[in-house]
Motif scaffolding. Structure first.
Motif, PDB file in Angstrom:
ATOM      1  N   GLU A 272      -3.210  -0.320   0.832  1.00 49.04           N
ATOM      2  CA  GLU A 272      -4.563  -0.833   0.688  1.00 49.04           C
ATOM      3  C   GLU A 272      -4.550  -2.274   0.142  1.00 49.04           C
ATOM      4  N   THR A 273      -3.662  -2.536  -0.797  1.00 48.85           N
ATOM      5  CA  THR A 273      -3.564  -3.890  -1.332  1.00 48.85           C
ATOM      6  C   THR A 273      -3.082  -4.861  -0.255  1.00 48.85           C
ATOM      7  N   MET A 274      -2.139  -4.409   0.551  1.00 48.66           N
ATOM      8  CA  MET A 274      -1.668  -5.231   1.671  1.00 48.66           C
ATOM      9  C   MET A 274      -2.804  -5.503   2.651  1.00 48.66           C
ATOM     10  N   ALA A 275      -3.593  -4.482   2.958  1.00 45.51           N
ATOM     11  CA  ALA A 275      -4.711  -4.647   3.894  1.00 45.51           C
ATOM     12  C   ALA A 275      -5.721  -5.664   3.375  1.00 45.51           C
ATOM     13  N   ARG A 276      -6.011  -5.631   2.078  1.00 45.73           N
ATOM     14  CA  ARG A 276      -6.954  -6.586   1.506  1.00 45.73           C
ATOM     15  C   ARG A 276      -6.407  -8.012   1.598  1.00 45.73           C
ATOM     16  N   ALA A 277      -5.103  -8.169   1.367  1.00 44.72           N
ATOM     17  CA  ALA A 277      -4.496  -9.494   1.455  1.00 44.72           C
ATOM     18  C   ALA A 277      -4.559 -10.031   2.886  1.00 44.72           C
ATOM     19  N   ILE A 278      -4.335  -9.160   3.864  1.00 44.79           N
ATOM     20  CA  ILE A 278      -4.399  -9.575   5.267  1.00 44.79           C
ATOM     21  C   ILE A 278      -5.815 -10.001   5.636  1.00 44.79           C
TER      22      ILE A 278
ATOM     23  N   ASP B 246     -10.851 -15.849  -1.175  1.00 51.29           N
ATOM     24  CA  ASP B 246     -10.253 -14.798  -2.000  1.00 51.29           C
ATOM     25  C   ASP B 246      -8.757 -14.629  -1.754  1.00 51.29           C
ATOM     26  N   PHE B 247      -8.183 -15.447  -0.892  1.00 51.58           N
ATOM     27  CA  PHE B 247      -6.807 -15.200  -0.451  1.00 51.58           C
ATOM     28  C   PHE B 247      -5.801 -15.173  -1.597  1.00 51.58           C
ATOM     29  N   ILE B 248      -5.788 -16.208  -2.438  1.00 48.99           N
ATOM     30  CA  ILE B 248      -4.775 -16.281  -3.492  1.00 48.99           C
ATOM     31  C   ILE B 248      -4.890 -15.094  -4.444  1.00 48.99           C
ATOM     32  N   GLN B 249      -6.097 -14.728  -4.819  1.00 44.14           N
ATOM     33  CA  GLN B 249      -6.267 -13.584  -5.714  1.00 44.14           C
ATOM     34  C   GLN B 249      -5.722 -12.308  -5.085  1.00 44.14           C
ATOM     35  N   GLU B 250      -5.964 -12.126  -3.788  1.00 45.24           N
ATOM     36  CA  GLU B 250      -5.496 -10.906  -3.123  1.00 45.24           C
ATOM     37  C   GLU B 250      -3.973 -10.917  -2.954  1.00 45.24           C
ATOM     38  N   VAL B 251      -3.383 -12.080  -2.715  1.00 42.91           N
ATOM     39  CA  VAL B 251      -1.927 -12.163  -2.626  1.00 42.91           C
ATOM     40  C   VAL B 251      -1.301 -11.871  -3.990  1.00 42.91           C
ATOM     41  N   LEU B 252      -1.920 -12.374  -5.058  1.00 43.87           N
ATOM     42  CA  LEU B 252      -1.433 -12.065  -6.399  1.00 43.87           C
ATOM     43  C   LEU B 252      -1.522 -10.570  -6.685  1.00 43.87           C
ATOM     44  N   ASN B 253      -2.600  -9.930  -6.245  1.00 49.64           N
ATOM     45  CA  ASN B 253      -2.712  -8.479  -6.419  1.00 49.64           C
ATOM     46  C   ASN B 253      -1.610  -7.746  -5.659  1.00 49.64           C
ATOM     47  N   LEU B 254      -1.270  -8.264  -4.478  1.00 50.20           N
ATOM     48  CA  LEU B 254      -0.175  -7.675  -3.716  1.00 50.20           C
ATOM     49  C   LEU B 254       1.142  -7.842  -4.464  1.00 50.20           C
ATOM     50  N   MET B 255       1.356  -9.003  -5.050  1.00 51.04           N
ATOM     51  CA  MET B 255       2.586  -9.250  -5.808  1.00 51.04           C
ATOM     52  C   MET B 255       2.658  -8.364  -7.048  1.00 51.04           C
ATOM     53  N   ARG B 256       1.502  -8.000  -7.601  1.00 52.24           N
ATOM     54  CA  ARG B 256       1.491  -7.137  -8.786  1.00 52.24           C
ATOM     55  C   ARG B 256       1.945  -5.718  -8.466  1.00 52.24           C
ATOM     56  N   THR B 257       1.943  -5.335  -7.203  1.00 50.96           N
ATOM     57  CA  THR B 257       2.491  -4.019  -6.850  1.00 50.96           C
ATOM     58  C   THR B 257       4.010  -4.000  -7.003  1.00 50.96           C
ATOM     59  N   ALA B 258       4.615  -5.173  -7.050  1.00 48.83           N
ATOM     60  CA  ALA B 258       6.068  -5.261  -7.213  1.00 48.83           C
ATOM     61  C   ALA B 258       6.461  -5.606  -8.640  1.00 48.83           C
TER      62      ALA B 258
END
Length: 257
Positions: free
Chosen positions: A9-15, A22-34
């Protein structure tokens, strides 16, 4: 919720955020999964040019020190940026990978780490056709350090992050460019702040400001530690100062023409 569902779901939001504000915030959220982190400052780096501000989540009362001063000239002392300028950076690194031997005693560390009660920083570099994105990340708990597992997990995710950034900045190539500050050269800036120094003394100032000890600066410049001490004494005499903190203050606060 299962971890794999959260990641999907986080990946889908980033895409979906590619090409949006909102791109940078969503990419940061994706990075927070790691890797868990809290503070984030994103800039775009180019050789011999001032960094461009892209994004930050720094509190307003800290922006003048953490962001504005860094963008003005303190970035020239940032060990991650120094590694980028020297072409030795890896896609994902932590502070201990790049910090000089006396970095924790430097004034740069005092302002940008100790005053913020941070013990560590993690960087992610993403190469783009018109520069390199530099993600500066602070741990969720300032008293903790990032682990090698954090680095490994972000390295695994890095191709995905890079692909998303390539797509976003291809669609929005001017993102961040309003903050471009023009060409800058560290040696030229030191010569401007300290106009009466010799070329070798300028090199010594550069190494000391970046957090090298006398011994480390001697190895870097291929001279003896005693020679570095003589140069430092002459530098202080010419500038009318008595400490490295005063030298740092001169470098950081001298107004540009």
């Amino acid at each position: 919720m299962k971890p794999e569902l959260l990641f999907s779901e986080t990946m889908a939001r980033a895409i979906r955020a590619v090409g949006t504000a909102d791109f940078i915030q969503e990419v940061l959220n994706l990075m927070r999964t790691a890797c868990l982190f809290q503070g984030a400052f994103v800039s775009r780096l180019s050789l011999n040019e001032r960094p461009e501000h892209v994004y930050d989540n720094v509190r307003q009362e800290r922006r003048s020190v953490v962001i504005d001063r860094w963008l003005d000239r303190a970035w020239l002392l940032d060990p991650f940026v120094v590694s980028f300028i020297g072409g030795s950076n890896e896609p994902v690194m932590v502070l201990r990978d790049v910090a000089p031997d006396r970095f924790s005693n430097s004034d740069y560390f005092r302002i940008y780490y100790k005053s913020l009660r941070l013990k560590d920083e993690l960087s992610v570099f993403v190469n783009l056709p018109n520069g390199t994105l530099f993600f500066s990340l602070a741990p969720a708990d300032g008293n903790k350090r990032f682990t090698r597992r954090d680095v490994e997990k972000l390295i695994e995710l890095h191709p995905v992050v890079a692909a998303l950034c390539e797509q976003h900045f291809h669609r929005s190539p001017s993102a961040g460019q309003s903050d471009r500050g023009g060409n800058v050269n560290f040696v030229s800036l030191i010569e401007k702040v300290c106009p009466d120094l010799t070329q070798r003394e300028v090199e010594v100032v550069q190494s000391l400001l970046r957090g090298h000890s006398t011994q480390s600066a001697a190895l870097l410049l291929d001279v003896s530690p005693a020679t570095i001490k003589v140069h430092r004494k002459n530098i202080y005499r010419k500038l009318g100062i008595s400490s490295q903190s005063a030298l740092f203050s001169m470098f950081l606060h001298t107004v540009n023409d």
